[in-house]
Design an enzyme around this catalytic site. Structure first.
Site, PDB file in Angstrom:
ATOM      1  CD  GLN A   8       7.793  82.219   6.481  1.00  0.00           C
ATOM      2  OE1 GLN A   8       6.577  82.223   6.485  1.00  0.00           O
ATOM      3  NE2 GLN A   8       8.495  83.308   6.253  1.00  0.00           N
ATOM      4  CG  HIS A  58       4.294  79.346   7.911  1.00  0.00           C
ATOM      5  ND1 HIS A  58       3.776  79.248   6.636  1.00  0.00           N
ATOM      6  CD2 HIS A  58       3.944  80.570   8.340  1.00  0.00           C
ATOM      7  CE1 HIS A  58       3.128  80.346   6.323  1.00  0.00           C
ATOM      8  NE2 HIS A  58       3.219  81.176   7.342  1.00  0.00           N
ATOM      9  CG  ASP A 103      -0.423  81.552   8.737  1.00  0.00           C
ATOM     10  OD1 ASP A 103      -1.672  81.590   8.730  1.00  0.00           O
ATOM     11  OD2 ASP A 103       0.285  82.547   8.546  1.00  0.00           O
ATOM     12  CD  GLU A 108       0.554  83.237  11.998  1.00  0.00           C
ATOM     13  OE1 GLU A 108       0.714  84.346  11.449  1.00  0.00           O
ATOM     14  OE2 GLU A 108       1.493  82.451  12.234  1.00  0.00           O
ATOM     15  CG  ASP A 142      -0.724  87.389  10.264  1.00  0.00           C
ATOM     16  OD1 ASP A 142      -0.583  88.620  10.242  1.00  0.00           O
ATOM     17  OD2 ASP A 142      -0.202  86.640   9.415  1.00  0.00           O
ATOM     18  CD  GLN A 196       3.255  87.273  12.051  1.00  0.00           C
ATOM     19  OE1 GLN A 196       4.200  87.597  11.351  1.00  0.00           O
ATOM     20  NE2 GLN A 196       2.277  86.526  11.607  1.00  0.00           N
ATOM     21  CE  LYS A 208       2.424  89.419   7.717  1.00  0.00           C
ATOM     22  NZ  LYS A 208       2.496  88.001   8.105  1.00  0.00           N
ATOM     23  CB  CYS A 260       8.731  85.073   3.047  1.00  0.00           C
ATOM     24  SG  CYS A 260       7.178  85.464   2.195  1.00  0.00           S
TER      25      CYS A 260
END
Length: 417
Positions: free
Chosen positions: A171, A193, A235, A270, A304, A326, A328, A358
């Protein structure tokens, strides 16, 4: 195989916690910060340095194995747990979780997780807590059994030793152009991303976003080595729905236009829209997926928001409400549930993407690699942080080291046989 003590150490996540509701409402950027009043409970400013809490399990020989707890970047929205608070999580871990940890057999991974993560006061433990403690338990089992974490997962879920690497997805953060160039030069499997999280980045009618997609494809052709052909994954944080409208056919029309602008690439979109609840998200994503499939589009929908826990993932997978889910990891909770989520997606013929945030750490990223490879996920996120180099090296190197060890193990087993 007992745990004889538990250590806690406050730490830093690799990025920041952001107030997504305030950003969606039009907060402006001033350098690296966002300007405006917080909307999401727990936030004192729109961008807060990410915190983490390490949990160390002291084993019988005084070896200490660690796992890291943290929240995700956009905590407190989309059905997610509230903003991560070290003091609160530390207190709960000491009072409730530590006594449980001292009473389990650390060599039995799934059994230990089941006992440690029993509900407390009729409520599930915070998912960030489950995530960090389950990493430490996985490392403990691997150490005690003298195998890799991936091998523990394979044994617990009756899976063969993997042979295939898992594609890595990087990303860009806000440094889009520079980081896209880095990704291309490093031949990243899936990119970039893009962090399309505001109207400014998406543009009126999506024009700014469309131009960025075309630029990424062009740059890939310019800089990529011969034969390099990554998946393009963007995304958009619900901005197609916000800008184009929440009608699935209109969303599919827009996505098809984007895909047609880069016909030589597989396109992942996404979070095209946020329909406000898990059930509405499932129904409308399923319709959008069906429309795209009927048209023979190469574009794929990735879910997501509103798909957080293992139960959420089951609902989306069974409804075919995404081409790719995803998973997560901090939102799923126990990393054992990440493994279950991948296998659940595979059983329903839906793609499994082991993601995360992140805001994570090197330890949580490495544990995620072992689960991704063991379960043979379709792709995994390069994490932590918003830089390309660090995350790609942490995840990529861990995967390469793991596969080298598994290849040696396989050769040993064949010689014995």
């Amino acid at each position: 195989m007992q745990i004889k003590d538990v250590l806690l150490a406050p730490g830093n996540g690799a990025f920041f916690y952001d107030d997504q509701a305030a950003i969606r409402s039009g907060a402006t950027q001033d350098g690296f910060i966002y300007v405006g009043e917080p909307i999401t409970p727990g936030f004192t400013s729109l961008r807060v340095p990410a915190s983490s809490l390490s949990v160390g399990l002291v084993l019988g020989d005084d070896t200490v194995v660690w796992g890291d707890m943290m929240g995700v970047q956009y905590s407190g929205t989309g059905g997610r747990d509230p903003l991560f608070e070290i003091a609160q999580i530390s207190d709960l871990t000491s009072r409730v979780v530590t006594p449980r940890l001292l009473d389990v057999d650390a060599s039995l991974y799934l059994d230990a997780c089941a006992k440690v993560f029993e509900p407390f006061g009729q409520k599930r433990l915070p998912l960030a807590l489950e995530y960090g403690v389950s990493q430490a338990l996985l490392r403990a089992a691997a150490y005690l059994q003298r195998v890799t974490m991936a091998e523990v997962v394979c044994a617990e879920f009756d899976l063969p030793l993997p042979t295939r690497s898992v594609p890595i997805y990087c990303q860009s953060g806000d440094a889009r152009e520079i980081n896209v160039d880095k990704m291309i030069l490093k031949a990243v499997d899936v990119l970039p991303h893009g962090l399309i999280n505001s109207r400014q980045k998406f543009g009126v009618g999506g024009r700014t976003f469309m131009e960025f997609v075309k630029w990424v494809a062009m740059r890939t052709r310019e800089l990529g080595r011969p034969g390099y052909h990554p998946v393009l994954h963007f995304d958009v944080y619900g901005w197609i729905g916000q800008e184009i409208g929440l009608e699935p056919r209109s969303i599919a029309d827009f996505i098809c236009r984007v895909a047609d602008s880069v016909p030589d690439f597989t396109l992942n979109i996404e979070c095209p829209a946020d329909f406000g609840s898990t059930q509405a998200q499932i129904e409308n994503y399923a319709r959008t997926v069906s429309i795209l499939d009927d048209r023979g589009s190469s574009a794929r929908i990735v879910v997501d928001e509103r798909c957080n826990t293992l139960e959420d993932i089951r609902l989306f997978a069974e409804a075919k409400a995404a081409h790719l889910v995803q998973i997560k990891t901090p939102d799923v909770g126990s990393i054992a549930d990440t493994a279950r989520a991948v296998l659940l997606c595979k059983a329903n013929k839906v793609g499994a993407y082991v993601g995360g945030s992140c805001t994570e750490t090197d330890l949580s990223a490495q544990a995620s690699v072992h689960v991704s490879v063991a379960t043979q996920a379709d792709m995994m996120l390069a994490k932590p942080g918003m830089g390309v180099d660090e995350a790609f090296s942490i995840v990529g190197n861990e995967q390469n080291r793991l596969l080298a060890m598994l290849n040696r193990r396989r050769a040993q087993n064949e010689n014995i046989g």
